[in-house]
Design a protein around this motif. Sequence first.
Motif, PDB file in Angstrom:
ATOM      1  N   LEU A 216       1.190   2.535   7.976  1.00 60.94           N
ATOM      2  CA  LEU A 216       1.797   3.237   6.853  1.00 60.94           C
ATOM      3  C   LEU A 216       0.883   4.344   6.344  1.00 60.94           C
ATOM      4  O   LEU A 216      -0.335   4.315   6.570  1.00 60.94           O
ATOM      5  CB  LEU A 216       2.109   2.252   5.729  1.00 60.94           C
ATOM      6  CG  LEU A 216       3.072   1.107   6.097  1.00 60.94           C
ATOM      7  CD1 LEU A 216       3.303   0.210   4.889  1.00 60.94           C
ATOM      8  CD2 LEU A 216       4.386   1.652   6.633  1.00 60.94           C
ATOM      9  N   ASN A 217       1.465   5.315   5.631  1.00 57.68           N
ATOM     10  CA  ASN A 217       0.670   6.433   5.119  1.00 57.68           C
ATOM     11  C   ASN A 217       0.429   6.306   3.622  1.00 57.68           C
ATOM     12  O   ASN A 217       0.512   7.272   2.873  1.00 57.68           O
ATOM     13  CB  ASN A 217       1.338   7.776   5.449  1.00 57.68           C
ATOM     14  CG  ASN A 217       2.757   7.871   4.924  1.00 57.68           C
ATOM     15  OD1 ASN A 217       3.241   6.977   4.230  1.00 57.68           O
ATOM     16  ND2 ASN A 217       3.442   8.949   5.258  1.00 57.68           N
ATOM     17  N   GLN A 218       0.097   5.099   3.193  1.00 55.14           N
ATOM     18  CA  GLN A 218      -0.250   4.838   1.795  1.00 55.14           C
ATOM     19  C   GLN A 218      -1.388   3.839   1.745  1.00 55.14           C
ATOM     20  O   GLN A 218      -1.596   3.064   2.689  1.00 55.14           O
ATOM     21  CB  GLN A 218       0.958   4.273   1.045  1.00 55.14           C
ATOM     22  CG  GLN A 218       1.408   2.908   1.544  1.00 55.14           C
ATOM     23  CD  GLN A 218       2.652   2.413   0.853  1.00 55.14           C
ATOM     24  OE1 GLN A 218       3.666   3.095   0.830  1.00 55.14           O
ATOM     25  NE2 GLN A 218       2.574   1.230   0.286  1.00 55.14           N
ATOM     26  N   PHE A 219      -2.156   3.884   0.661  1.00 53.92           N
ATOM     27  CA  PHE A 219      -3.221   2.902   0.502  1.00 53.92           C
ATOM     28  C   PHE A 219      -2.619   1.507   0.451  1.00 53.92           C
ATOM     29  O   PHE A 219      -1.591   1.283  -0.209  1.00 53.92           O
ATOM     30  CB  PHE A 219      -4.019   3.175  -0.772  1.00 53.92           C
ATOM     31  CG  PHE A 219      -4.792   4.467  -0.759  1.00 53.92           C
ATOM     32  CD1 PHE A 219      -5.469   4.880   0.373  1.00 53.92           C
ATOM     33  CD2 PHE A 219      -4.848   5.269  -1.889  1.00 53.92           C
ATOM     34  CE1 PHE A 219      -6.183   6.075   0.390  1.00 53.92           C
ATOM     35  CE2 PHE A 219      -5.559   6.461  -1.891  1.00 53.92           C
ATOM     36  CZ  PHE A 219      -6.221   6.867  -0.747  1.00 53.92           C
ATOM     37  N   MET A 220      -3.272   0.543   1.107  1.00 55.74           N
ATOM     38  CA  MET A 220      -2.721  -0.800   1.207  1.00 55.74           C
ATOM     39  C   MET A 220      -3.349  -1.774   0.210  1.00 55.74           C
ATOM     40  O   MET A 220      -2.680  -2.680  -0.285  1.00 55.74           O
ATOM     41  CB  MET A 220      -2.907  -1.324   2.631  1.00 55.74           C
ATOM     42  CG  MET A 220      -2.218  -0.469   3.690  1.00 55.74           C
ATOM     43  SD  MET A 220      -0.453  -0.226   3.380  1.00 55.74           S
ATOM     44  CE  MET A 220       0.146  -1.908   3.575  1.00 55.74           C
ATOM     45  N   LYS A 221      -4.639  -1.615  -0.055  1.00 53.47           N
ATOM     46  CA  LYS A 221      -5.296  -2.485  -1.035  1.00 53.47           C
ATOM     47  C   LYS A 221      -6.610  -1.846  -1.463  1.00 53.47           C
ATOM     48  O   LYS A 221      -7.079  -0.874  -0.852  1.00 53.47           O
ATOM     49  CB  LYS A 221      -5.538  -3.887  -0.463  1.00 53.47           C
ATOM     50  CG  LYS A 221      -6.450  -3.929   0.752  1.00 53.47           C
ATOM     51  CD  LYS A 221      -6.603  -5.372   1.238  1.00 53.47           C
ATOM     52  CE  LYS A 221      -7.536  -5.460   2.437  1.00 53.47           C
ATOM     53  NZ  LYS A 221      -7.693  -6.850   2.911  1.00 53.47           N
ATOM     54  N   GLU A 222      -7.206  -2.385  -2.515  1.00 53.10           N
ATOM     55  CA  GLU A 222      -8.460  -1.841  -3.010  1.00 53.10           C
ATOM     56  C   GLU A 222      -9.636  -2.256  -2.126  1.00 53.10           C
ATOM     57  O   GLU A 222      -9.525  -3.146  -1.292  1.00 53.10           O
ATOM     58  CB  GLU A 222      -8.697  -2.313  -4.455  1.00 53.10           C
ATOM     59  CG  GLU A 222      -7.666  -1.792  -5.445  1.00 53.10           C
ATOM     60  CD  GLU A 222      -7.977  -2.195  -6.877  1.00 53.10           C
ATOM     61  OE1 GLU A 222      -9.158  -2.481  -7.163  1.00 53.10           O
ATOM     62  OE2 GLU A 222      -7.054  -2.222  -7.706  1.00 53.10           O
ATOM     63  N   ASP A 223     -10.763  -1.560  -2.327  1.00 50.06           N
ATOM     64  CA  ASP A 223     -12.029  -1.858  -1.640  1.00 50.06           C
ATOM     65  C   ASP A 223     -11.953  -1.638  -0.132  1.00 50.06           C
ATOM     66  O   ASP A 223     -12.606  -2.342   0.649  1.00 50.06           O
ATOM     67  CB  ASP A 223     -12.486  -3.297  -1.931  1.00 50.06           C
ATOM     68  CG  ASP A 223     -12.743  -3.527  -3.404  1.00 50.06           C
ATOM     69  OD1 ASP A 223     -13.293  -2.610  -4.051  1.00 50.06           O
ATOM     70  OD2 ASP A 223     -12.375  -4.596  -3.915  1.00 50.06           O
ATOM     71  N   GLN A 224     -11.150  -0.662   0.281  1.00 49.17           N
ATOM     72  CA  GLN A 224     -11.160  -0.255   1.686  1.00 49.17           C
ATOM     73  C   GLN A 224     -11.840   1.101   1.804  1.00 49.17           C
ATOM     74  O   GLN A 224     -11.871   1.893   0.864  1.00 49.17           O
ATOM     75  CB  GLN A 224      -9.739  -0.197   2.242  1.00 49.17           C
ATOM     76  CG  GLN A 224      -9.086  -1.578   2.334  1.00 49.17           C
ATOM     77  CD  GLN A 224      -7.872  -1.582   3.230  1.00 49.17           C
ATOM     78  OE1 GLN A 224      -7.036  -0.693   3.168  1.00 49.17           O
ATOM     79  NE2 GLN A 224      -7.770  -2.603   4.075  1.00 49.17           N
TER      80      GLN A 224
END
Length: 373
Positions: A218-226
């Motif tokens: 996907l072209n969206q952030f999936m979760k924090e701390d990546q």
Amino acid sequence: MIEAIVQKIRDELLEQLNADTDAIERNLVDHTFIEEPLTAEPYDQTFNKKLGLEASATAPQKLSADIDAHADLDDDDYPLLDQSIPNGLKAVYSSKNILHTRRLKSALTDITLTRFSVPLYWLNDPYEAGKRAAAELYREIASNAAQPINYGVKITLANMSDQTTHITQFLQGLHEAGTALNCPEANDCLEIETDQAAFSITLFGLGVFEEAQTAPLLNQFMKEDQHIYILGREHGHIGLSAYVHDAHKAEEGCMPSIHYDREIKLARFIATMHKQGYLSACHSVSIGGIGLALADMAVQSSIGAGVGGIGSASFWYGEDQARYIVTLNTADMAKFEVAAQDESISLVEIGNTEDDVLSFNNQKIKISELKSD
């Protein structure tokens, strides 16, 4: 038996298209699995024939005498607005500057459909604009880890006498790049509407996945701390960019250089890294540069990012080609970086996903401020 399977796939995909779907998108889907030549002739020839125009006997020429193919603007010409990276983002953040992609699924294969409206200020340099448009479409499809297959074009005309030369040269550039990237024109997918209220060019592209994937890229952030990386070379090209046009209300400079070999190499690398499970998200760097790509990933997910880099408009809003933003987990960083090094692919880590704020060199803007635009 094979024909029945192919028909079943087409029917499943076409059923997912709603009433608002453009006819070109339906034709792209309908023709994808038919064994026939992808196109009878280049679109520029079809365009000229449909409008009764004579084909140009000369090689494409830039229509603006002010454009120097070997020079570009710099940050002294168009600096950051009030020295603020977020202010620049507010100027370029708009749905018209974002390529839109959706995924259709069938029992045996998935496809992507991508569309975007070509900025008309690109037509100051129409042949190079056509080449760039094909590269942008190719890269957007590849950012989903799909294989770009073909494209279609919709043109609406208001005043033909002012537009036909630009369009012919644009379509010639589009043909050159599409052929070089193995993503050519599709049959029955050039639509021309005359006597319209406004002039516009819309591109549609189709990509196919090698196999149905349960975990799409996907072209969206999936979760924090990546971790957030930029793939591809950065030169800070801002000529004929959204930043110059939208933030400074100017149409100056030249198109960025297109390197077909880099586009193909990076697309294959993205697909391989996704197949090996390293990537959690990927976004093409396109209109609006790194800044707009990060913003789009944040707005879609409501997850922010803290990133750092050169404090200039050309770094954050430059539109150099053959670039992507990817995210991945800490555990995958070492293997990913080794893989990029082995392929001689340029990369730089610029930050991490976090909170609900975008922070550029500690200059912050809330995602909600962009969503409200």
